[in-house]
Structure formats: C-alpha cells, structure tokens
Design a protein around this motif. Structure first.
Motif, PDB file in Angstrom:
ATOM      1  N   LEU A   1      11.917  23.385 -10.841  1.00  0.00           N
ATOM      2  CA  LEU A   1      11.524  23.059  -9.461  1.00  0.00           C
ATOM      3  C   LEU A   1      11.038  21.622  -9.369  1.00  0.00           C
ATOM      4  N   VAL A   2      10.177  21.276 -10.280  1.00  0.00           N
ATOM      5  CA  VAL A   2       9.629  19.916 -10.242  1.00  0.00           C
ATOM      6  C   VAL A   2      10.722  18.885 -10.534  1.00  0.00           C
ATOM      7  N   LYS A   3      11.650  19.218 -11.447  1.00  0.00           N
ATOM      8  CA  LYS A   3      12.721  18.295 -11.783  1.00  0.00           C
ATOM      9  C   LYS A   3      13.602  18.029 -10.564  1.00  0.00           C
ATOM     10  N   VAL A   4      14.001  19.074  -9.860  1.00  0.00           N
ATOM     11  CA  VAL A   4      14.841  18.899  -8.666  1.00  0.00           C
ATOM     12  C   VAL A   4      14.080  18.156  -7.580  1.00  0.00           C
ATOM     13  N   PHE A   5      12.848  18.536  -7.389  1.00  0.00           N
ATOM     14  CA  PHE A   5      12.028  17.886  -6.355  1.00  0.00           C
ATOM     15  C   PHE A   5      11.850  16.392  -6.650  1.00  0.00           C
ATOM     16  N   THR A   6      11.698  16.087  -7.929  1.00  0.00           N
ATOM     17  CA  THR A   6      11.536  14.668  -8.304  1.00  0.00           C
ATOM     18  C   THR A   6      12.787  13.872  -7.972  1.00  0.00           C
ATOM     19  N   ARG A   7      13.986  14.478  -8.253  1.00  0.00           N
ATOM     20  CA  ARG A   7      15.228  13.765  -7.925  1.00  0.00           C
ATOM     21  C   ARG A   7      15.359  13.562  -6.419  1.00  0.00           C
ATOM     22  N   VAL A   8      15.069  14.644  -5.651  1.00  0.00           N
ATOM     23  CA  VAL A   8      15.148  14.518  -4.185  1.00  0.00           C
ATOM     24  C   VAL A   8      14.184  13.464  -3.688  1.00  0.00           C
ATOM     25  N   LEU A   9      12.967  13.512  -4.221  1.00  0.00           N
ATOM     26  CA  LEU A   9      11.958  12.557  -3.785  1.00  0.00           C
ATOM     27  C   LEU A   9      12.348  11.120  -4.150  1.00  0.00           C
TER      28      LEU A   9
ATOM     29  N   MET B   1       0.839  -1.211   0.000  1.00  0.00           N
ATOM     30  CA  MET B   1       0.000   0.000   0.000  1.00  0.00           C
ATOM     31  C   MET B   1       0.866   1.250   0.000  1.00  0.00           C
ATOM     32  N   SER B   2       2.030   1.168   0.783  1.00  0.00           N
ATOM     33  CA  SER B   2       2.891   2.363   0.845  1.00  0.00           C
ATOM     34  C   SER B   2       3.593   2.629  -0.468  1.00  0.00           C
ATOM     35  N   GLN B   3       3.722   1.590  -1.302  1.00  0.00           N
ATOM     36  CA  GLN B   3       4.380   1.778  -2.588  1.00  0.00           C
ATOM     37  C   GLN B   3       3.462   2.423  -3.617  1.00  0.00           C
ATOM     38  N   ILE B   4       2.186   2.432  -3.319  1.00  0.00           N
ATOM     39  CA  ILE B   4       1.248   3.015  -4.284  1.00  0.00           C
ATOM     40  C   ILE B   4       1.426   4.525  -4.363  1.00  0.00           C
ATOM     41  N   ASN B   5       1.486   5.173  -3.185  1.00  0.00           N
ATOM     42  CA  ASN B   5       1.539   6.639  -3.164  1.00  0.00           C
ATOM     43  C   ASN B   5       2.799   7.193  -3.818  1.00  0.00           C
ATOM     44  N   PRO B   6       4.035   6.663  -3.547  1.00  0.00           N
ATOM     45  CA  PRO B   6       5.220   7.193  -4.225  1.00  0.00           C
ATOM     46  C   PRO B   6       5.138   7.084  -5.740  1.00  0.00           C
ATOM     47  N   HIS B   7       4.671   5.959  -6.233  1.00  0.00           N
ATOM     48  CA  HIS B   7       4.536   5.835  -7.688  1.00  0.00           C
ATOM     49  C   HIS B   7       3.529   6.836  -8.250  1.00  0.00           C
ATOM     50  N   PHE B   8       2.440   6.907  -7.562  1.00  0.00           N
ATOM     51  CA  PHE B   8       1.423   7.863  -8.039  1.00  0.00           C
ATOM     52  C   PHE B   8       1.958   9.282  -7.994  1.00  0.00           C
ATOM     53  N   LEU B   9       2.727   9.574  -6.888  1.00  0.00           N
ATOM     54  CA  LEU B   9       3.288  10.919  -6.743  1.00  0.00           C
ATOM     55  C   LEU B   9       4.311  11.206  -7.838  1.00  0.00           C
ATOM     56  N   HIS B  10       5.190  10.232  -8.143  1.00  0.00           N
ATOM     57  CA  HIS B  10       6.170  10.413  -9.213  1.00  0.00           C
ATOM     58  C   HIS B  10       5.484  10.657 -10.559  1.00  0.00           C
ATOM     59  N   ASN B  11       4.487   9.871 -10.847  1.00  0.00           N
ATOM     60  CA  ASN B  11       3.792  10.033 -12.133  1.00  0.00           C
ATOM     61  C   ASN B  11       3.128  11.405 -12.242  1.00  0.00           C
ATOM     62  N   THR B  12       2.555  11.816 -11.125  1.00  0.00           N
ATOM     63  CA  THR B  12       1.868  13.122 -11.131  1.00  0.00           C
ATOM     64  C   THR B  12       2.877  14.249 -11.343  1.00  0.00           C
ATOM     65  N   LEU B  13       4.038  14.158 -10.632  1.00  0.00           N
ATOM     66  CA  LEU B  13       5.067  15.194 -10.780  1.00  0.00           C
ATOM     67  C   LEU B  13       5.633  15.231 -12.198  1.00  0.00           C
ATOM     68  N   ASN B  14       5.811  14.070 -12.795  1.00  0.00           N
ATOM     69  CA  ASN B  14       6.290  14.036 -14.184  1.00  0.00           C
ATOM     70  C   ASN B  14       5.294  14.709 -15.132  1.00  0.00           C
TER      71      ASN B  14
ATOM     72  N   LEU C   1      16.626  22.700  -4.022  1.00  0.00           N
ATOM     73  CA  LEU C   1      15.169  22.755  -3.807  1.00  0.00           C
ATOM     74  C   LEU C   1      14.818  23.802  -2.763  1.00  0.00           C
ATOM     75  N   GLN C   2      15.622  23.839  -1.663  1.00  0.00           N
ATOM     76  CA  GLN C   2      15.340  24.815  -0.614  1.00  0.00           C
ATOM     77  C   GLN C   2      15.620  26.241  -1.119  1.00  0.00           C
ATOM     78  N   ASN C   3      16.647  26.409  -1.919  1.00  0.00           N
ATOM     79  CA  ASN C   3      16.942  27.746  -2.451  1.00  0.00           C
ATOM     80  C   ASN C   3      15.842  28.232  -3.400  1.00  0.00           C
ATOM     81  N   ILE C   4      15.312  27.285  -4.237  1.00  0.00           N
ATOM     82  CA  ILE C   4      14.186  27.663  -5.112  1.00  0.00           C
ATOM     83  C   ILE C   4      12.993  28.064  -4.271  1.00  0.00           C
TER      84      ILE C   4
END
Length: 584
Positions: free
Chosen positions: A414-422, A384-397, A448-451
């Motif tokens: 911003l989204v590109k850096v955040f995706t790498r951090v995530l 179940m916990s693996q569902i949210n990260p995948h969904f979140l990655h797809n949404t960010l992409n 990410l924090q500077n942005i």
C-alpha cells in the motif's frame, strides 16, 4: 587593408555623420547650394552671353555708324565734284575761260567762276576748300577757295604726297592727311577728280573736307579708350590711333598686335575698312561690373537661404533637443515633469503623446515592482511548499521499511503504490509526460483505490502500443477516472473502462462507466468549476479542460455523454503533437 577601412569610415562619417544633426546639416547644404549652383551657373552662362553680345553689338553698331558717316562724307565730296565737271557743270565755264584770249572777257569769266565756286563752298559747309589743277598751264593751281600752303607744288601734288584710300573710276579719295589750305590745322579727306575735255587736254579738281577722328560716345572714358584705324583695300594702315600699329604698315588677320584689343570692323563699298580697337580691360569693364552685381545678388540669395535654413533648423531642432532632455530626465526620475509647449501643433501633439507614454511607463514600472515583490513572496512559498512533500516522502519510506521488517506485506504494498502515486502527482520538473507514463500513473492510482476499497473496482485499461511515446500533459486521465469512481458508479461492483487509441483525426482518450449518469446541470458545474469538486487528489474536470486549452489551443476537445441510470462516457480528442513543448 585596415588603414583603408579606417580612412573610408572617416570619410563616410565626414560626409554622412551618425547624428541626426549632422545629416540634416549635410542635406540642408545640398538642397540649398545645389539649386543655387545649377540655376546660378545656367543663368550666369546665358546672361553672360547676352551681356557680351549686347556689348559687342553696341561696339559693332558704333563702327558701322562711323563707316556710314565716312561714306556720307565721301558721297558729299563726290556730289560737290559733280558740279564742277564738263557737259553741264562748271567745267564748261572753266574750259571756256581757258580758251578765251580776250583779257577783259577772261577777267569777267574768272570772277564769275570764282563767285560760283564761293557759292558752292558756302552751300557745302563740310567742304574746307577746292582748287583746279591744270598740269599744262604756267599757273597750274587756279580758282583756289583759300590761300594754299607754301610747300605745296605741282611736283608733290602729282606725286604720292597723300595716301590714297581708294579709287573709283576718275575719283581718287585720299586721307586722312594735312590740309593744303592755310588756316586749317586739322586732318582732312580729299577727293581728286580727273576731267577730260574735248580739246584733248585734262585738268583736275581738288576738294577736301574735315576729318574728325574723335569718336563721340555717351561714355567719355570709353570713347577716349577706343583706337580708330583706317585700312585701304590692300590692308595698308592709312590712319591709326594705336601706337603699336603705325600708319603705313600692313594689318593682316591674326596680327599679334591685336591681341591686347577687342576689335570691330566695318567695310566700305570699295573695300576700305574702318576698325575700332577696344582694350580688353575696357571691353570687359562692363562685363566685370555685371559679374560683380551678379555675384552680390547670388551671395545675398545664399545668405537669405542660409538664414532661412538656420531658422528652420532652430524651429525643428530645439523642440527635439528639449524632448531629448525630457527623455534623459525621465530615465533618472520617473516623477511628474512639467508639460512642454511649443508654437507648433505637431510638436505639441508629439509631446502630449510622450507625456501619455511616460504615464503608462510609470504605471508599468510600478506594476513590475509589485510583481517582483509578489514573485519573491511566491518563491518563498514555493520553498515552503517543497518542505512538506519531501518530509512526506521520507516518512512514507520509513513506514514502508518498518512494515517490511514487521512482515506487514499488505501495508508495504500500500505504501509503495501510494508513494509512486504521490511522487507522480507532486513532481515539478515537467508537466509533459508520455501516454505510457500517464497510463502507469493511472494504474497506480487504480491499484491504490482497490487496496483502499478491498478490490471492489474493475477498471481495465486499453492502450494502443503505437502511441505510447506520444507526449501529453499530466493528469489528463486520472481526474476522469476519479470522477467516475466518486460520481458514476451505481454500486461497489460497478465497471469503469479506459481506452486510448489513434484515429485519423488524432488520439482519443475515453473513460466510460456504468454508473448513475450525470444530469446536464451537474455536467456544466463539473466543466466550468475551477477545479471541480475536490476529491481524492483534488484535481477536477475544470483543470483538465484548462490543460487542454493551454497545450493544444483549439486543437483539442472534451465531450461528456451521459444518461441517467445508464452511465457516462467522457471523451478527449487531442492531436498527436503539442502546441507548447514543455512547462516547468
């Protein structure tokens, strides 16, 4: 080769089985039979020797006694004949009688001599009779103590009618032979003594005594079985009770006629021999009786030993067998089973230990069942916990590509850096990364924090290129920088520096800020909390401390130096190698 190996294994299993029961039987047989065989053989050998020597000594003593008794008989004949010699004996009266021509005096002398001879006969009860032999007289046999046999004459007396046992000076011992006197049917020993007198003539004295060939022993059967032999000094048999060794034959050492006998001999002073022949069956009869008694005793001892061994085996094996049944039952049913009791404290203690172990195993099995159920639940939660990260990655992409389409470059970056951090924070394939990967992730987090905060932070990172490939756990630097951002800076224009370098003791990771500083009480809270205060990514200093303990043990350490109003320096010391290689 294969058949030999099979045969070898079969023999090994036969003499050294694979079961405790079989091996115990083999060992019990060895420790039981070996002492009996060794002690029994030794005892049998020496007891057999002693018994044989005793029997032989008894028979030798018998033949010696018999020889001594014959020596006494011959000595008695010699002493009686001594009374009849001249120069002090009755021989003087006999010479006087022979020289006297007066009939009256001669008659008186004859009666006096006859009376004296009668007294001699009565005073020596072992003497059957006697007579004088005058070879030159018309009546050669005179002074007979009893009537003589009719067939006895001058010619056969001087011939070899009687066998000579031995000759000693003027004494000749004959016999055994038939008596010369009427009324005596038994065989006798006789002595013929030659007497020479002053007239130049000679005469002879004849004496005979009874010969008793029967041997008187305590055992009549044994006495009847003994065959007696008399042998002269020339090894000629004079008397024999053995049919295969008749009188008149020669008997030499090693004679084949003696093979069926055990013989004992005693030699007289003049070279004659007395022999006892005992049949081998009679000789070994007493030994056989002793052997039977010894065998019976040995078998009785063996039987008692076997019974003792069986009792010990029963005493040991039955509790072990019960315990084996308990273990088998426990493998099918872990419920409470009745307590076993024996009459032996050692086995009771062993059964008590088994009972305690059974209770512990039952508890562990219940615990394992609970953990297995919890593990299944965690697997579901993990999925179940693996569902949210995948969904979140797809949404960010999707957001990233939409921003690029619309020309929103800032949003795209911003989204590109955040995706790498995530992605770095949420990946689960391995908790171990290189220092280079940890620095790249840290720089993404700083960007990410500077942005987010309009590039108000200056966080330089200094890395020694030689240690870029050194493995370290993830999230070692990011929580330190996050702590400095949220708790250390005095203003938006504050400075934070990150340094990673090699030292002689290992690797130092340092995060320094010019912020407000941290009180000692606050430092203890940050270090001892499970995750510290949740901020940003939600990973605190407590997490870093636990990661260092897990992967480095006592080889790593973390220190915080802080002064209020001046800033804080957090230093991590780690070795160049991990104690644990990876963690999925």
């Amino acid at each position: 080769m294969g058949m030999r190996m099979v045969e070898k294994r079969l023999w090994r299993k036969l003499f050294w089985p694979d079961t405790l029961k079989g091996r115990l039987w083999i060992l019990l047989v060895i420790v039981t039979v070996t002492p009996i065989v060794l002690i029994g053989f030794t005892s049998y050998y020496w007891m057999y020797k002693a018994q044989e020597e005793k029997i032989s000594s008894n028979y030798q003593s018998m033949v010696n006694t018999r020889k001594d008794s014959l020596e006494k008989v011959f000595a008695n004949l010699s002493s009686v004949s001594q009374l009849l010699v001249v120069d002090g004996g009755m021989g003087d009266d006999v010479i006087e009688y022979l020289q006297n021509n007066d009939p009256v005096q001669k008659t008186e002398q004859y009666l006096a001599i006859d009376k004296s001879l009668t007294n001699i006969i009565f005073s020596s009860p072992t003497v059957n009779g006697l007579f004088f032999y005058f070879p030159d007289s018309e009546a050669p046999f005179q002074f007979e103590s009893a009537p003589m046999q009719g067939e006895f004459s001058k010619e056969n007396f001087m011939g070899d009618l009687f066998p000579t046992l031995y000759v000693a000076n003027q004494l000749s011992y004959q016999g055994p032979h038939p008596s010369v006197f009427v009324g005596h049917s038994e065989e006798v020993f006789s002595l013929t003594r030659k007497i020479e007198h002053s007239l130049g003539n000679e005469f002879y004295i004849y004496l005979e005594t009874r010969f008793a060939p029967d041997i008187k022993l305590s055992s009549e059967d044994t006495g009847a079985s003994i065959k007696q032999l008399l042998v002269d000094p020339a090894d000629k048999v004079l008397f024999s009770q053995a049919e295969e060794i008749p009188a008149g034959t020669l008997l030499k050492a090693g004679d084949s006629r003696l093979q069926s006998y055990k013989f004992f001999s005693a030699e007289g002073v003049n070279g004659w021999k007395e022999l006892f022949l005992i049949p081998q069956s009679v000789y070994t009869k007493e030994l056989n009786q002793w052997q039977i008694q010894f065998l019976f005793t040995a078998l009785l001892s063996l039987a008692l030993t076997v019974m003792t061994v069986l009792f010990i085996w029963r005493m040991v094996y039955r509790p072990l067998n019960h315990m084996n049944k308990e273990i088998k039952l426990f493998s099918y049913n872990q419920k409470e089973l009745p307590q076993l009791r024996t009459r032996l404290l050692e086995f009771n203690s062993l059964f008590n230990s088994f009972q305690a172990m059974r209770e512990k195993v039952s508890g562990l099995l219940a615990e394992v069942e609970t953990k297995e159920r919890r593990k299944a639940e965690l697997e579901v939660e993990k999925l179940m916990s693996q569902i949210n990260p995948h969904f979140l990655h797809n949404t960010l992409n999707t957001i990233q590509f939409l921003a690029l389409e619309k020309g929103q470059k800032d949003i795209f970056e911003l989204v590109k850096v955040f995706t790498r951090v995530l992605h770095y924070n949420l990946k689960k394939n391995n908790m171990i990364v290189t220092i280079r990967e940890e620095i790249d992730a840290l720089q993404d987090y700083i960007e990410l924090q500077n942005i987010r905060y309009d590039h108000r932070f200056n966080i330089p990172v200094e890395l020694d290129p030689e240690i870029e490939a050194v493995p370290i756990p993830r999230f070692v630097l990011q929580p330190l920088v996050e702590n400095a951002l949220y708790h250390g800076l005095q203003s938006d224009q504050g400075s934070i520096s990150v340094t990673v370098r090699r030292t002689a003791a290992g690797i130092l990771l340092t995060v320094a800020d010019e912020g407000n500083g941290i009180s000692e009480e606050r430092m203890n809270e940050l270090l001892n909390a499970d995750k510290g205060e949740k901020a940003g990514m939600g990973i605190g200093l407590g997490y870093v401390r636990k990661m260092l303990e897990v992967y480095y043990g006592g080889g790593a350490g973390m220190t915080i130096d802080s002064k209020i109003g001046e800033g804080t320096v957090i230093t991590i010391r780690i070795p160049a190698t991990l104690e644990r290689e990876g963690f999925s």
